[in-house]
Design an enzyme around this catalytic site. Structure first.
Site, PDB file in Angstrom:
ATOM      1  N   LYS A  10     -75.653  -1.233 -76.647  1.00  0.00           N
ATOM      2  CA  LYS A  10     -76.944  -1.500 -75.998  1.00  0.00           C
ATOM      3  C   LYS A  10     -77.227  -0.292 -75.102  1.00  0.00           C
ATOM      4  O   LYS A  10     -76.718  -0.189 -73.991  1.00  0.00           O
ATOM      5  CB  LYS A  10     -76.861  -2.791 -75.180  1.00  0.00           C
ATOM      6  CG  LYS A  10     -78.197  -3.473 -74.915  1.00  0.00           C
ATOM      7  CD  LYS A  10     -79.192  -2.672 -74.116  1.00  0.00           C
ATOM      8  CE  LYS A  10     -78.967  -2.718 -72.625  1.00  0.00           C
ATOM      9  NZ  LYS A  10     -79.928  -1.850 -71.877  1.00  0.00           N
ATOM     10  N   GLY A  35     -72.944   2.715 -65.462  1.00  0.00           N
ATOM     11  CA  GLY A  35     -74.221   2.505 -64.788  1.00  0.00           C
ATOM     12  C   GLY A  35     -73.993   2.321 -63.305  1.00  0.00           C
ATOM     13  O   GLY A  35     -72.990   2.788 -62.760  1.00  0.00           O
ATOM     14  N   SER A  36     -74.909   1.597 -62.676  1.00  0.00           N
ATOM     15  CA  SER A  36     -74.823   1.471 -61.218  1.00  0.00           C
ATOM     16  C   SER A  36     -73.716   0.505 -60.810  1.00  0.00           C
ATOM     17  O   SER A  36     -73.305  -0.372 -61.579  1.00  0.00           O
ATOM     18  CB  SER A  36     -76.155   0.982 -60.660  1.00  0.00           C
ATOM     19  OG  SER A  36     -76.349  -0.361 -61.041  1.00  0.00           O
ATOM     20  N   VAL A  51     -74.974  -3.227 -60.909  1.00  0.00           N
ATOM     21  CA  VAL A  51     -74.969  -3.854 -62.238  1.00  0.00           C
ATOM     22  C   VAL A  51     -73.521  -4.008 -62.737  1.00  0.00           C
ATOM     23  O   VAL A  51     -73.170  -5.019 -63.350  1.00  0.00           O
ATOM     24  CB  VAL A  51     -75.829  -3.059 -63.245  1.00  0.00           C
ATOM     25  CG1 VAL A  51     -75.725  -3.653 -64.646  1.00  0.00           C
ATOM     26  CG2 VAL A  51     -77.287  -3.037 -62.805  1.00  0.00           C
ATOM     27  N   GLY A  52     -72.684  -3.037 -62.421  1.00  0.00           N
ATOM     28  CA  GLY A  52     -71.275  -3.118 -62.814  1.00  0.00           C
ATOM     29  C   GLY A  52     -70.613  -4.379 -62.282  1.00  0.00           C
ATOM     30  O   GLY A  52     -69.803  -5.014 -62.970  1.00  0.00           O
ATOM     31  N   GLU A  85     -67.679   2.276 -65.294  1.00  0.00           N
ATOM     32  CA  GLU A  85     -67.868   3.608 -64.712  1.00  0.00           C
ATOM     33  C   GLU A  85     -69.148   3.539 -63.903  1.00  0.00           C
ATOM     34  O   GLU A  85     -70.230   3.370 -64.468  1.00  0.00           O
ATOM     35  CB  GLU A  85     -68.031   4.665 -65.818  1.00  0.00           C
ATOM     36  CG  GLU A  85     -66.754   5.086 -66.463  1.00  0.00           C
ATOM     37  CD  GLU A  85     -65.782   5.688 -65.475  1.00  0.00           C
ATOM     38  OE1 GLU A  85     -64.581   5.529 -65.686  1.00  0.00           O
ATOM     39  OE2 GLU A  85     -66.230   6.299 -64.471  1.00  0.00           O
ATOM     40  N   CYS A 131     -73.587  10.914 -62.279  1.00  0.00           N
ATOM     41  CA  CYS A 131     -72.686  10.212 -61.367  1.00  0.00           C
ATOM     42  C   CYS A 131     -71.730  11.216 -60.729  1.00  0.00           C
ATOM     43  O   CYS A 131     -71.124  10.926 -59.704  1.00  0.00           O
ATOM     44  CB  CYS A 131     -71.967   9.062 -62.050  1.00  0.00           C
ATOM     45  SG  CYS A 131     -71.180   9.494 -63.558  1.00  0.00           S
ATOM     46  N   GLU A 187     -75.368   6.474 -52.928  1.00  0.00           N
ATOM     47  CA  GLU A 187     -75.762   7.259 -54.100  1.00  0.00           C
ATOM     48  C   GLU A 187     -77.282   7.249 -54.234  1.00  0.00           C
ATOM     49  O   GLU A 187     -77.899   6.188 -54.269  1.00  0.00           O
ATOM     50  CB  GLU A 187     -75.129   6.662 -55.361  1.00  0.00           C
ATOM     51  CG  GLU A 187     -75.441   7.493 -56.585  1.00  0.00           C
ATOM     52  CD  GLU A 187     -74.695   7.024 -57.830  1.00  0.00           C
ATOM     53  OE1 GLU A 187     -74.811   5.842 -58.176  1.00  0.00           O
ATOM     54  OE2 GLU A 187     -74.002   7.857 -58.447  1.00  0.00           O
TER      55      GLU A 187
HETATM   56  C1  UN1 Z   1     -72.199  11.247 -65.637  1.00  0.00           C
HETATM   57  O1  UN1 Z   1     -72.658  11.852 -64.688  1.00  0.00           O
HETATM   58  O2  UN1 Z   1     -72.496  10.055 -65.827  1.00  0.00           O
HETATM   59  O3  UN1 Z   1     -68.820  16.088 -65.771  1.00  0.00           O
HETATM   60  C2  UN1 Z   1     -71.304  11.878 -66.627  1.00  0.00           C
HETATM   61  C3  UN1 Z   1     -70.019  15.933 -66.000  1.00  0.00           C
HETATM   62  C4  UN1 Z   1     -70.466  15.520 -67.375  1.00  0.00           C
HETATM   63  C5  UN1 Z   1     -70.447  14.037 -67.502  1.00  0.00           C
HETATM   64  C6  UN1 Z   1     -71.157  13.333 -66.401  1.00  0.00           C
HETATM   65  N1  UN1 Z   1     -69.625  16.128 -68.379  1.00  0.00           N
HETATM   66  O4  UN1 Z   1     -70.868  16.086 -65.136  1.00  0.00           O
END
Ligand code: UN1
Length: 500
Positions: A180, A233-234, A237-238, A255, A289, A390
Protein backbone atom coordinates in the site's frame (compact mmCIF):
# COMPACT_ATOMS: atom_id res chain seq x y z
CA UNK A 1 -8.47 22.29 -12.91
CA UNK A 2 -9.01 20.41 -16.16
CA UNK A 3 -6.14 19.19 -18.30
CA UNK A 4 -6.16 19.07 -22.09
CA UNK A 5 -5.56 15.34 -22.32
CA UNK A 6 -7.75 12.70 -20.73
CA UNK A 7 -6.15 11.53 -17.49
CA UNK A 8 -4.47 8.17 -17.43
CA UNK A 9 -6.18 5.80 -15.06
CA UNK A 10 -4.00 3.48 -13.01
CA UNK A 11 -5.48 0.44 -11.34
CA UNK A 12 -4.71 -1.88 -8.47
CA UNK A 13 -2.70 -5.02 -9.14
CA UNK A 14 -4.34 -8.05 -7.61
CA UNK A 15 -3.68 -11.70 -8.44
CA UNK A 16 -1.73 -10.81 -11.58
CA UNK A 17 -4.32 -8.42 -13.01
CA UNK A 18 -4.83 -4.67 -13.10
CA UNK A 19 -8.25 -4.13 -11.53
CA UNK A 20 -10.53 -1.28 -10.43
CA UNK A 21 -11.63 -0.80 -6.87
CA UNK A 22 -14.73 -2.71 -5.82
CA UNK A 23 -16.01 0.67 -4.64
CA UNK A 24 -15.43 2.16 -8.12
CA UNK A 25 -13.74 5.14 -6.48
CA UNK A 26 -10.60 6.83 -7.73
CA UNK A 27 -8.54 9.85 -6.71
CA UNK A 28 -6.31 12.38 -8.43
CA UNK A 29 -2.53 12.47 -8.15
CA UNK A 30 -1.21 15.94 -9.04
CA UNK A 31 2.28 17.34 -9.57
CA UNK A 32 3.31 19.27 -6.44
CA UNK A 33 5.37 21.70 -8.56
CA UNK A 34 2.37 22.45 -10.76
CA UNK A 35 -1.00 21.33 -9.48
CA UNK A 36 -2.55 21.96 -12.91
CA UNK A 37 -0.78 18.82 -14.04
CA UNK A 38 -2.70 15.68 -13.31
CA UNK A 39 -0.22 12.81 -13.06
CA UNK A 40 -2.99 10.25 -13.14
CA UNK A 41 -6.08 8.82 -11.48
CA UNK A 42 -5.52 6.06 -8.95
CA UNK A 43 -7.76 3.59 -7.20
CA UNK A 44 -9.13 4.62 -3.82
CA UNK A 45 -9.03 1.16 -2.32
CA UNK A 46 -11.20 -0.02 0.54
CA UNK A 47 -11.12 -3.02 2.86
CA UNK A 48 -12.76 -5.17 0.18
CA UNK A 49 -9.89 -4.55 -2.25
CA UNK A 50 -7.33 -5.15 0.47
CA UNK A 51 -9.04 -8.41 1.36
CA UNK A 52 -8.89 -9.62 -2.25
CA UNK A 53 -5.20 -8.70 -2.47
CA UNK A 54 -4.38 -10.47 0.78
CA UNK A 55 -6.26 -13.60 -0.29
CA UNK A 56 -4.42 -13.63 -3.62
CA UNK A 57 -1.12 -13.29 -1.79
CA UNK A 58 -2.11 -16.05 0.62
CA UNK A 59 -2.94 -18.42 -2.25
CA UNK A 60 0.25 -17.58 -4.17
CA UNK A 61 2.37 -18.14 -1.06
CA UNK A 62 1.76 -21.90 -1.21
CA UNK A 63 3.86 -22.28 -4.37
CA UNK A 64 6.22 -19.29 -4.05
CA UNK A 65 7.68 -20.39 -0.73
CA UNK A 66 8.79 -23.64 -2.37
CA UNK A 67 10.50 -22.05 -5.38
CA UNK A 68 14.26 -22.46 -4.78
CA UNK A 69 15.67 -19.13 -3.64
CA UNK A 70 18.27 -19.01 -6.48
CA UNK A 71 15.34 -19.24 -8.91
CA UNK A 72 13.49 -16.44 -7.14
CA UNK A 73 16.76 -14.53 -7.43
CA UNK A 74 16.80 -14.88 -11.22
CA UNK A 75 13.54 -12.95 -11.33
CA UNK A 76 14.98 -10.21 -9.13
CA UNK A 77 18.11 -9.97 -11.31
CA UNK A 78 15.87 -9.47 -14.34
CA UNK A 79 13.86 -6.85 -12.46
CA UNK A 80 17.04 -4.97 -11.56
CA UNK A 81 18.07 -4.96 -15.22
CA UNK A 82 14.70 -3.56 -16.29
CA UNK A 83 15.03 -0.83 -13.66
CA UNK A 84 18.45 0.04 -15.08
CA UNK A 85 17.04 0.28 -18.60
CA UNK A 86 14.10 2.46 -17.51
CA UNK A 87 15.90 4.53 -14.90
CA UNK A 88 15.54 7.88 -16.67
CA UNK A 89 11.82 7.55 -17.38
CA UNK A 90 11.11 6.25 -13.90
CA UNK A 91 13.01 9.18 -12.38
CA UNK A 92 11.09 11.70 -14.49
CA UNK A 93 7.74 10.25 -13.48
CA UNK A 94 8.85 10.28 -9.87
CA UNK A 95 9.77 13.95 -10.03
CA UNK A 96 6.36 14.67 -11.56
CA UNK A 97 4.51 13.02 -8.71
CA UNK A 98 6.82 13.75 -5.80
CA UNK A 99 8.62 16.98 -6.69
CA UNK A 100 12.23 16.25 -5.74
CA UNK A 101 14.86 17.16 -8.31
CA UNK A 102 15.76 14.78 -11.10
CA UNK A 103 19.26 14.04 -9.78
CA UNK A 104 17.60 12.85 -6.58
CA UNK A 105 14.86 10.80 -8.22
CA UNK A 106 17.58 9.11 -10.29
CA UNK A 107 19.22 8.32 -6.95
CA UNK A 108 15.93 6.94 -5.64
CA UNK A 109 15.61 4.57 -8.61
CA UNK A 110 19.29 3.66 -8.20
CA UNK A 111 18.64 2.75 -4.58
CA UNK A 112 15.90 0.39 -5.79
CA UNK A 113 18.33 -1.08 -8.35
CA UNK A 114 21.01 -1.56 -5.69
CA UNK A 115 18.57 -3.22 -3.33
CA UNK A 116 17.20 -5.50 -6.03
CA UNK A 117 20.66 -6.71 -7.09
CA UNK A 118 21.73 -7.06 -3.48
CA UNK A 119 18.73 -9.16 -2.48
CA UNK A 120 18.96 -11.19 -5.68
CA UNK A 121 22.50 -12.08 -4.56
CA UNK A 122 21.04 -13.26 -1.26
CA UNK A 123 19.18 -15.95 -3.21
CA UNK A 124 22.38 -17.99 -3.21
CA UNK A 125 23.13 -17.26 0.45
CA UNK A 126 20.26 -16.90 2.92
CA UNK A 127 22.73 -18.49 5.30
CA UNK A 128 21.81 -20.27 8.47
CA UNK A 129 24.20 -21.93 10.91
CA UNK A 130 25.49 -25.41 11.44
CA UNK A 131 27.01 -26.16 14.81
CA UNK A 132 28.05 -29.26 16.75
CA UNK A 133 25.49 -30.88 18.97
CA UNK A 134 26.46 -31.57 22.59
CA UNK A 135 25.41 -35.20 22.02
CA UNK A 136 27.18 -37.79 19.86
CA UNK A 137 25.73 -38.81 16.51
CA UNK A 138 23.47 -35.81 16.38
CA UNK A 139 23.45 -32.96 13.89
CA UNK A 140 22.28 -29.38 14.61
CA UNK A 141 21.51 -26.51 12.29
CA UNK A 142 19.31 -23.50 11.84
CA UNK A 143 17.55 -22.60 8.61
CA UNK A 144 15.53 -19.57 7.61
CA UNK A 145 11.88 -20.05 6.79
CA UNK A 146 9.54 -17.65 5.06
CA UNK A 147 6.56 -16.34 7.00
CA UNK A 148 3.67 -15.64 4.62
CA UNK A 149 1.85 -12.55 3.37
CA UNK A 150 3.77 -9.36 4.16
CA UNK A 151 1.84 -6.09 4.26
CA UNK A 152 3.86 -3.00 3.39
CA UNK A 153 2.88 0.60 3.99
CA UNK A 154 5.35 3.00 2.43
CA UNK A 155 5.91 6.79 2.41
CA UNK A 156 6.03 9.36 -0.38
CA UNK A 157 9.55 10.72 0.14
CA UNK A 158 11.34 7.70 -1.36
CA UNK A 159 8.59 6.38 -3.64
CA UNK A 160 10.59 3.54 -5.20
CA UNK A 161 13.57 3.05 -2.89
CA UNK A 162 11.57 2.32 0.25
CA UNK A 163 9.08 -0.12 -1.36
CA UNK A 164 12.12 -1.95 -2.75
CA UNK A 165 13.80 -2.05 0.69
CA UNK A 166 10.77 -3.99 1.86
CA UNK A 167 9.69 -6.00 -1.18
CA UNK A 168 13.03 -7.39 -2.32
CA UNK A 169 14.08 -9.02 0.97
CA UNK A 170 10.52 -10.27 1.53
CA UNK A 171 10.38 -11.85 -1.94
CA UNK A 172 13.81 -13.43 -1.96
CA UNK A 173 12.96 -15.00 1.39
CA UNK A 174 9.86 -16.65 -0.10
CA UNK A 175 7.11 -14.39 1.18
CA UNK A 176 4.33 -12.78 -0.82
CA UNK A 177 3.50 -9.09 -0.75
CA UNK A 178 0.63 -6.64 -0.52
CA UNK A 179 1.96 -3.11 -0.99
CA UNK A 180 0.00 0.00 0.00
CA UNK A 181 2.08 2.93 -1.25
CA UNK A 182 1.65 6.51 -0.06
CA UNK A 183 -1.40 8.23 -1.47
CA UNK A 184 0.83 10.96 -2.97
CA UNK A 185 3.21 8.68 -4.88
CA UNK A 186 1.40 5.61 -6.22
CA UNK A 187 2.85 5.92 -9.74
CA UNK A 188 6.38 4.92 -8.74
CA UNK A 189 5.00 1.91 -6.86
CA UNK A 190 2.92 1.04 -9.92
CA UNK A 191 6.08 1.12 -12.07
CA UNK A 192 7.99 -1.05 -9.61
CA UNK A 193 5.22 -3.66 -9.56
CA UNK A 194 5.04 -3.56 -13.36
CA UNK A 195 8.78 -4.23 -13.56
CA UNK A 196 8.58 -7.16 -11.14
CA UNK A 197 5.72 -8.62 -13.12
CA UNK A 198 7.56 -8.32 -16.43
CA UNK A 199 10.58 -9.91 -14.78
CA UNK A 200 8.49 -12.99 -14.07
CA UNK A 201 7.08 -12.72 -10.55
CA UNK A 202 4.17 -15.21 -10.60
CA UNK A 203 0.55 -14.14 -10.25
CA UNK A 204 -0.51 -13.16 -6.75
CA UNK A 205 3.03 -12.97 -5.37
CA UNK A 206 3.08 -9.16 -5.53
CA UNK A 207 -0.11 -7.14 -5.13
CA UNK A 208 -0.62 -3.39 -5.10
CA UNK A 209 -3.52 -1.51 -3.51
CA UNK A 210 -3.43 2.27 -3.73
CA UNK A 211 -5.37 4.62 -1.51
CA UNK A 212 -5.19 6.43 1.79
CA UNK A 213 -4.12 5.22 5.21
CA UNK A 214 -7.49 4.91 6.95
CA UNK A 215 -9.26 3.17 4.02
CA UNK A 216 -6.49 0.96 2.63
CA UNK A 217 -3.55 0.95 5.07
CA UNK A 218 -5.56 0.22 8.21
CA UNK A 219 -7.40 -2.84 6.81
CA UNK A 220 -4.05 -4.22 5.68
CA UNK A 221 -2.47 -3.74 9.11
CA UNK A 222 -5.49 -5.38 10.77
CA UNK A 223 -5.95 -8.26 8.31
CA UNK A 224 -5.89 -11.64 10.03
CA UNK A 225 -4.11 -13.36 7.13
CA UNK A 226 -1.19 -10.91 7.23
CA UNK A 227 1.42 -12.02 9.80
CA UNK A 228 4.01 -9.37 8.89
CA UNK A 229 3.69 -5.60 8.57
CA UNK A 230 6.51 -3.31 7.52
CA UNK A 231 5.79 0.40 7.84
CA UNK A 232 7.73 3.58 7.11
CA UNK A 233 6.15 6.91 7.97
CA UNK A 234 5.39 9.21 10.85
CA UNK A 235 5.77 8.22 14.49
CA UNK A 236 2.10 8.96 15.18
CA UNK A 237 0.88 6.63 12.41
CA UNK A 238 3.54 4.08 13.39
CA UNK A 239 2.00 3.92 16.84
CA UNK A 240 -1.39 3.09 15.28
CA UNK A 241 0.22 0.40 13.14
CA UNK A 242 1.89 -1.13 16.20
CA UNK A 243 -1.46 -1.22 18.00
CA UNK A 244 -3.12 -2.84 14.99
CA UNK A 245 -0.42 -5.53 15.00
CA UNK A 246 -0.39 -6.18 18.74
CA UNK A 247 -3.51 -8.33 19.27
CA UNK A 248 -2.36 -10.97 16.76
CA UNK A 249 1.34 -10.60 17.57
CA UNK A 250 2.13 -9.71 13.98
CA UNK A 251 5.77 -9.12 13.25
CA UNK A 252 5.94 -5.40 12.85
CA UNK A 253 8.83 -3.26 11.65
CA UNK A 254 8.48 0.49 12.08
CA UNK A 255 10.71 3.15 10.54
CA UNK A 256 9.57 6.54 11.75
CA UNK A 257 10.67 10.08 12.51
CA UNK A 258 14.04 11.69 12.91
CA UNK A 259 15.54 14.91 14.25
CA UNK A 260 19.02 14.40 12.95
CA UNK A 261 22.00 16.52 13.81
CA UNK A 262 25.24 17.62 12.20
CA UNK A 263 27.89 18.60 14.75
CA UNK A 264 30.49 21.04 13.44
CA UNK A 265 33.59 21.23 15.65
CA UNK A 266 36.08 24.11 15.66
CA UNK A 267 38.67 21.99 13.84
CA UNK A 268 36.30 20.99 11.04
CA UNK A 269 36.94 21.57 7.37
CA UNK A 270 34.29 24.31 7.14
CA UNK A 271 33.92 24.15 3.35
CA UNK A 272 33.09 20.48 3.67
CA UNK A 273 30.79 21.02 6.65
CA UNK A 274 28.85 23.72 4.82
CA UNK A 275 28.44 21.54 1.72
CA UNK A 276 27.20 18.76 4.00
CA UNK A 277 24.81 21.01 5.90
CA UNK A 278 23.24 22.35 2.69
CA UNK A 279 22.82 18.86 1.23
CA UNK A 280 21.69 17.32 4.53
CA UNK A 281 19.32 20.16 5.42
CA UNK A 282 17.77 21.03 2.07
CA UNK A 283 18.20 17.90 -0.05
CA UNK A 284 14.75 16.43 -0.83
CA UNK A 285 13.41 19.79 0.46
CA UNK A 286 14.20 18.53 3.95
CA UNK A 287 11.66 15.73 3.52
CA UNK A 288 13.87 12.84 4.55
CA UNK A 289 13.67 11.02 7.82
CA UNK A 290 17.47 11.38 7.73
CA UNK A 291 17.42 15.14 7.01
CA UNK A 292 19.85 17.30 8.99
CA UNK A 293 17.29 19.54 10.63
CA UNK A 294 19.66 20.56 13.47
CA UNK A 295 23.20 21.81 13.21
CA UNK A 296 25.22 22.19 16.39
CA UNK A 297 28.18 24.49 15.77
CA UNK A 298 31.16 25.09 18.03
CA UNK A 299 31.26 28.68 19.27
CA UNK A 300 34.77 29.12 17.85
CA UNK A 301 33.47 28.83 14.28
CA UNK A 302 29.81 29.69 14.83
CA UNK A 303 29.82 33.14 13.25
CA UNK A 304 31.69 32.14 10.14
CA UNK A 305 29.70 28.95 9.68
CA UNK A 306 26.35 30.66 10.06
CA UNK A 307 27.20 33.53 7.71
CA UNK A 308 28.38 31.21 4.97
CA UNK A 309 25.64 28.60 5.49
CA UNK A 310 22.91 31.24 5.31
CA UNK A 311 24.44 32.66 2.12
CA UNK A 312 24.32 29.23 0.54
CA UNK A 313 20.74 28.60 1.70
CA UNK A 314 19.67 31.95 0.22
CA UNK A 315 21.23 31.21 -3.13
CA UNK A 316 19.61 27.78 -3.58
CA UNK A 317 17.53 27.72 -6.73
CA UNK A 318 14.04 26.54 -5.86
CA UNK A 319 11.71 25.34 -8.61
CA UNK A 320 10.36 22.49 -10.68
CA UNK A 321 12.56 19.45 -10.14
CA UNK A 322 12.52 18.64 -13.86
CA UNK A 323 14.43 21.86 -14.61
CA UNK A 324 18.13 20.91 -14.54
CA UNK A 325 19.02 24.20 -12.80
CA UNK A 326 16.71 23.55 -9.86
CA UNK A 327 18.43 22.64 -6.61
CA UNK A 328 15.37 22.28 -4.37
CA UNK A 329 11.84 21.26 -5.36
CA UNK A 330 8.44 21.88 -3.72
CA UNK A 331 6.92 20.30 -0.63
CA UNK A 332 4.85 17.22 -1.37
CA UNK A 333 1.44 18.79 -0.73
CA UNK A 334 -0.44 21.66 0.86
CA UNK A 335 -0.66 19.98 4.24
CA UNK A 336 3.12 19.59 4.40
CA UNK A 337 3.52 23.24 3.42
CA UNK A 338 1.11 24.22 6.21
CA UNK A 339 3.15 22.18 8.70
CA UNK A 340 6.31 24.02 7.66
CA UNK A 341 4.58 27.40 7.87
CA UNK A 342 3.30 26.66 11.34
CA UNK A 343 6.75 25.58 12.56
CA UNK A 344 8.23 28.83 11.23
CA UNK A 345 5.72 30.69 13.42
CA UNK A 346 6.56 28.46 16.37
CA UNK A 347 10.28 29.18 15.88
CA UNK A 348 9.72 32.92 15.77
CA UNK A 349 7.54 32.84 18.87
CA UNK A 350 10.11 30.76 20.72
CA UNK A 351 12.69 33.49 20.13
CA UNK A 352 14.88 31.74 17.56
CA UNK A 353 16.54 34.12 15.10
CA UNK A 354 15.14 33.79 11.58
CA UNK A 355 18.23 34.21 9.41
CA UNK A 356 16.77 33.49 5.99
CA UNK A 357 13.56 32.20 4.42
CA UNK A 358 10.55 31.65 6.60
CA UNK A 359 8.09 32.25 3.80
CA UNK A 360 6.08 30.39 1.22
CA UNK A 361 7.20 31.20 -2.35
CA UNK A 362 4.34 32.55 -4.42
CA UNK A 363 3.62 33.95 -7.86
CA UNK A 364 5.34 33.39 -11.20
CA UNK A 365 6.86 29.92 -11.50
CA UNK A 366 5.73 29.20 -7.94
CA UNK A 367 2.06 30.08 -8.44
CA UNK A 368 0.81 26.52 -8.91
CA UNK A 369 3.07 24.61 -6.53
CA UNK A 370 3.80 24.01 -2.85
CA UNK A 371 7.08 25.93 -2.64
CA UNK A 372 8.79 27.22 0.49
CA UNK A 373 12.03 29.16 0.85
CA UNK A 374 15.03 27.40 2.41
CA UNK A 375 14.85 28.53 6.02
CA UNK A 376 17.52 28.85 8.70
CA UNK A 377 16.95 29.68 12.37
CA UNK A 378 20.02 30.73 14.35
CA UNK A 379 20.77 30.94 18.09
CA UNK A 380 18.36 28.10 18.81
CA UNK A 381 18.25 26.53 22.20
CA UNK A 382 18.14 22.73 22.12
CA UNK A 383 14.81 22.60 23.95
CA UNK A 384 12.89 24.72 21.46
CA UNK A 385 10.19 22.84 19.59
CA UNK A 386 11.90 23.61 16.25
CA UNK A 387 14.99 21.87 17.66
CA UNK A 388 13.05 18.90 19.07
CA UNK A 389 10.22 18.03 16.68
CA UNK A 390 10.38 16.61 13.19
CA UNK A 391 9.30 19.28 10.69
CA UNK A 392 9.92 17.39 7.43
CA UNK A 393 10.62 20.50 5.41
CA UNK A 394 13.40 22.94 4.48
CA UNK A 395 13.89 24.35 7.97
CA UNK A 396 17.23 24.06 9.76
CA UNK A 397 17.83 25.04 13.39
CA UNK A 398 21.39 26.06 14.25
CA UNK A 399 22.46 25.59 17.87
CA UNK A 400 25.69 27.03 19.33
CA UNK A 401 27.70 24.58 21.47
CA UNK A 402 30.84 25.01 23.59
CA UNK A 403 32.44 21.55 23.39
CA UNK A 404 31.97 17.98 22.22
CA UNK A 405 30.27 16.74 25.39
CA UNK A 406 27.68 19.45 25.15
CA UNK A 407 27.16 18.68 21.46
CA UNK A 408 26.57 15.00 22.22
CA UNK A 409 24.12 15.86 25.02
CA UNK A 410 22.24 18.13 22.63
CA UNK A 411 22.31 15.47 19.94
CA UNK A 412 20.86 12.85 22.29
CA UNK A 413 18.25 15.15 23.83
CA UNK A 414 15.52 14.50 21.23
CA UNK A 415 12.94 11.71 21.19
CA UNK A 416 14.35 10.31 17.94
CA UNK A 417 17.61 8.53 17.08
CA UNK A 418 18.02 7.91 13.37
CA UNK A 419 21.14 9.62 12.05
CA UNK A 420 23.86 11.93 13.38
CA UNK A 421 27.04 13.37 11.96
CA UNK A 422 30.21 15.06 13.16
CA UNK A 423 32.65 17.21 11.23
CA UNK A 424 36.08 17.14 12.85
CA UNK A 425 39.66 16.37 11.85
CA UNK A 426 40.45 15.00 15.30
CA UNK A 427 40.29 11.21 15.33
CA UNK A 428 39.69 11.10 19.09
CA UNK A 429 36.65 13.34 18.83
CA UNK A 430 35.37 11.32 15.89
CA UNK A 431 35.57 8.07 17.84
CA UNK A 432 34.05 9.52 21.01
CA UNK A 433 31.12 10.84 19.01
CA UNK A 434 30.70 7.57 17.12
CA UNK A 435 30.48 5.72 20.43
CA UNK A 436 28.26 8.15 22.32
CA UNK A 437 25.75 9.39 19.76
CA UNK A 438 22.71 7.23 20.46
CA UNK A 439 21.45 6.82 16.90
CA UNK A 440 21.16 3.99 14.42
CA UNK A 441 23.49 5.71 11.94
CA UNK A 442 26.56 7.92 12.51
CA UNK A 443 28.55 9.74 9.84
CA UNK A 444 32.00 11.28 10.24
CA UNK A 445 32.77 14.14 7.86
CA UNK A 446 29.64 13.48 5.83
CA UNK A 447 26.04 14.68 6.27
CA UNK A 448 23.22 12.69 7.91
CA UNK A 449 21.83 11.41 4.61
CA UNK A 450 23.22 8.90 2.16
CA UNK A 451 22.63 5.42 3.56
CA UNK A 452 23.75 2.52 1.35
CA UNK A 453 21.62 -0.54 0.78
CA UNK A 454 23.97 -3.21 2.14
CA UNK A 455 24.28 -1.66 5.61
CA UNK A 456 21.59 -1.65 8.30
CA UNK A 457 19.19 1.29 8.19
CA UNK A 458 17.07 2.38 11.13
CA UNK A 459 17.09 4.20 14.40
CA UNK A 460 16.77 4.18 18.17
CA UNK A 461 14.10 5.54 20.52
CA UNK A 462 10.95 6.78 18.76
CA UNK A 463 12.52 6.34 15.33
CA UNK A 464 11.92 2.61 15.32
CA UNK A 465 11.03 -0.51 17.23
CA UNK A 466 14.39 -2.23 17.14
CA UNK A 467 14.40 -3.66 13.63
CA UNK A 468 16.70 -2.58 10.81
CA UNK A 469 15.93 -2.31 7.14
CA UNK A 470 18.37 -3.05 4.29
CA UNK A 471 21.39 -5.33 4.68
CA UNK A 472 20.96 -8.70 6.41
CA UNK A 473 18.70 -7.12 9.03
CA UNK A 474 15.99 -7.06 6.38
CA UNK A 475 16.37 -10.80 5.78
CA UNK A 476 16.19 -11.33 9.54
CA UNK A 477 12.90 -9.46 9.64
CA UNK A 478 11.29 -11.28 6.73
CA UNK A 479 12.29 -14.79 7.87
CA UNK A 480 11.94 -16.87 10.99
CA UNK A 481 14.56 -19.22 12.32
CA UNK A 482 13.85 -22.91 12.36
CA UNK A 483 16.27 -24.94 14.43
CA UNK A 484 16.66 -28.52 13.26
CA UNK A 485 18.18 -31.41 15.27
CA UNK A 486 18.82 -34.70 13.52
CA UNK A 487 19.67 -37.59 15.79
CA UNK A 488 21.30 -40.52 13.97
CA UNK A 489 22.37 -42.45 17.08
CA UNK A 490 19.28 -44.70 17.02
CA UNK A 491 18.72 -44.25 20.72
CA UNK A 492 17.06 -41.74 23.05
CA UNK A 493 19.62 -39.05 23.90
CA UNK A 494 18.61 -36.46 26.46
CA UNK A 495 20.20 -33.02 26.18
CA UNK A 496 21.51 -31.57 29.44
CA UNK A 497 21.14 -34.99 31.10
CA UNK A 498 22.90 -37.81 29.30
CA UNK A 499 26.08 -35.86 28.68
CA UNK A 500 26.38 -34.09 32.04
C1 UN1 B 1 14.27 8.35 4.35
O1 UN1 B 1 14.61 9.49 4.58
O2 UN1 B 1 13.12 7.97 4.60
O3 UN1 B 1 20.12 7.85 3.67
C2 UN1 B 1 15.18 7.36 3.74
C3 UN1 B 1 19.27 8.44 3.00
C4 UN1 B 1 18.52 7.70 1.93
C5 UN1 B 1 17.32 7.04 2.51
C6 UN1 B 1 16.47 7.96 3.32
N1 UN1 B 1 19.38 6.73 1.29
O4 UN1 B 1 19.01 9.62 3.18
Amino acid sequence: MATAVAPRIFKNFINGEWVESRSGKAYENRNPANTDELVGMFVASTDEDVDLAVKAAQEAYKAWRLVPAPKRAEILFRAAELLVQRKEDLAKDMTREMGKVLTETRGDVQEAIDMTYYMAGEGRRLFGQTTPSELPDKFAMSVRQSIGVCGMITPWNFPMAIPSWKMMPALISGNTVVLKPAEDTPLSAYHLVQVLTEAGVPRGVVNLVSGDGPSAGAPLAHHELVPVISFTGSTSVGRMVAKACAPDFKHCSLEMGGKNIIIVMDDANLDLAIDGAVWGGFGTTGQRCTAASRIAVHKGVYKEFVTRFVERAKSLKVGDGLDPDTEMGPLINEQQLDTVTSYVEIGKNEGAKLLTGGNRLRGGAYAKGWFHAPTVFGDCSPKMRIAQEEIFGPVVSVIPIANLNEAIDVANSVPYGLSASIYTRDVNRAFHATRDLYTGIVYVNAPTIGAETHLPFGGTKHTGNGHREAAIGAIDFFTEWKTVYIDYSDKLQRAQIDNA
